[in-house]
Scaffold this motif. Structure first.
Motif, PDB file in Angstrom:
ATOM      1  N   UNK A 190       0.857  -1.188   0.000  1.00  0.00           N
ATOM      2  CA  UNK A 190       0.000   0.000   0.000  1.00  0.00           C
ATOM      3  C   UNK A 190       0.895   1.242   0.000  1.00  0.00           C
ATOM      4  N   UNK A 191       1.314   1.710  -1.179  1.00  0.00           N
ATOM      5  CA  UNK A 191       2.277   2.817  -1.278  1.00  0.00           C
ATOM      6  C   UNK A 191       1.865   4.080  -0.527  1.00  0.00           C
ATOM      7  N   UNK A 192       0.597   4.399  -0.501  1.00  0.00           N
ATOM      8  CA  UNK A 192       0.158   5.607   0.206  1.00  0.00           C
ATOM      9  C   UNK A 192       0.418   5.490   1.703  1.00  0.00           C
ATOM     10  N   UNK A 193       0.200   4.314   2.245  1.00  0.00           N
ATOM     11  CA  UNK A 193       0.476   4.121   3.670  1.00  0.00           C
ATOM     12  C   UNK A 193       1.970   4.075   3.942  1.00  0.00           C
ATOM     13  N   UNK A 194       2.754   3.627   2.972  1.00  0.00           N
ATOM     14  CA  UNK A 194       4.208   3.648   3.146  1.00  0.00           C
ATOM     15  C   UNK A 194       4.689   5.095   3.283  1.00  0.00           C
ATOM     16  N   UNK A 195       4.087   5.999   2.504  1.00  0.00           N
ATOM     17  CA  UNK A 195       4.427   7.417   2.602  1.00  0.00           C
ATOM     18  C   UNK A 195       4.043   7.962   3.981  1.00  0.00           C
ATOM     19  N   UNK A 196       2.879   7.585   4.472  1.00  0.00           N
ATOM     20  CA  UNK A 196       2.446   8.010   5.807  1.00  0.00           C
ATOM     21  C   UNK A 196       3.408   7.484   6.865  1.00  0.00           C
ATOM     22  N   UNK A 197       3.791   6.212   6.763  1.00  0.00           N
ATOM     23  CA  UNK A 197       4.711   5.612   7.733  1.00  0.00           C
ATOM     24  C   UNK A 197       6.066   6.327   7.721  1.00  0.00           C
ATOM     25  N   UNK A 198       6.543   6.674   6.540  1.00  0.00           N
ATOM     26  CA  UNK A 198       7.820   7.382   6.445  1.00  0.00           C
ATOM     27  C   UNK A 198       7.719   8.760   7.097  1.00  0.00           C
ATOM     28  N   UNK A 199       6.600   9.438   6.917  1.00  0.00           N
ATOM     29  CA  UNK A 199       6.400  10.736   7.543  1.00  0.00           C
ATOM     30  C   UNK A 199       6.353  10.639   9.058  1.00  0.00           C
ATOM     31  N   UNK A 200       5.703   9.615   9.562  1.00  0.00           N
ATOM     32  CA  UNK A 200       5.637   9.410  11.016  1.00  0.00           C
ATOM     33  C   UNK A 200       7.021   9.091  11.563  1.00  0.00           C
ATOM     34  N   UNK A 201       7.794   8.324  10.822  1.00  0.00           N
ATOM     35  CA  UNK A 201       9.140   7.951  11.267  1.00  0.00           C
ATOM     36  C   UNK A 201      10.060   9.157  11.425  1.00  0.00           C
ATOM     37  N   UNK A 202       9.809  10.216  10.666  1.00  0.00           N
ATOM     38  CA  UNK A 202      10.668  11.399  10.758  1.00  0.00           C
ATOM     39  C   UNK A 202      10.650  12.022  12.149  1.00  0.00           C
ATOM     40  N   UNK A 203       9.543  11.850  12.860  1.00  0.00           N
ATOM     41  CA  UNK A 203       9.453  12.398  14.217  1.00  0.00           C
ATOM     42  C   UNK A 203       8.764  11.381  15.129  1.00  0.00           C
TER      43      UNK A 203
END
Length: 104
Positions: free
Chosen positions: A43-56
């Protein structure tokens, strides 16, 4: 049922429900496991969300765990912005200040 016909939608539904439970029950310590589960699905859209959450990540975990929030402050900011929109084109800061201080 639509979910039975679309495995991606079923996976998305599971992730959304899991995140909702984590939010409502203040289980921030589960965030790393939930993000790993998201990355395992296609689910590429959720991968983007997960990466954003990982930043902080630490701040997000704190927000999901601790009982404090900025809801009251955000409410006041929202109220002042509404007053400002209502006054568009009228007077200046002095009138806005007066309305913000005297508004219920």
């Amino acid at each position: 049922m639509v979910l039975a016909q679309c495995p991606e939608l079923e996976a998305l539904t599971g992730h959304v429900r899991s995140f909702a439970t984590m939010l409502t029950e203040r289980q921030g310590e589960r965030l790393p496991q939930r993000l790993d589960a998201v990355r395992q699905d296609d689910l590429p859209s959720l991968h983007t969300l997960a990466a954003g959450i990982d930043r902080d990540r630490q701040a997000v975990i704190a927000g999901l765990t601790l009982p404090w929030n900025s809801g009251v402050v955000e409410g006041h900011v929202n109220r002042i912005k509404m007053l400002k929109r209502q006054m568009f084109g009228r007077s200046g800061f002095a009138l806005l200040r007066k309305r913000a201080l005297l508004a219920p």
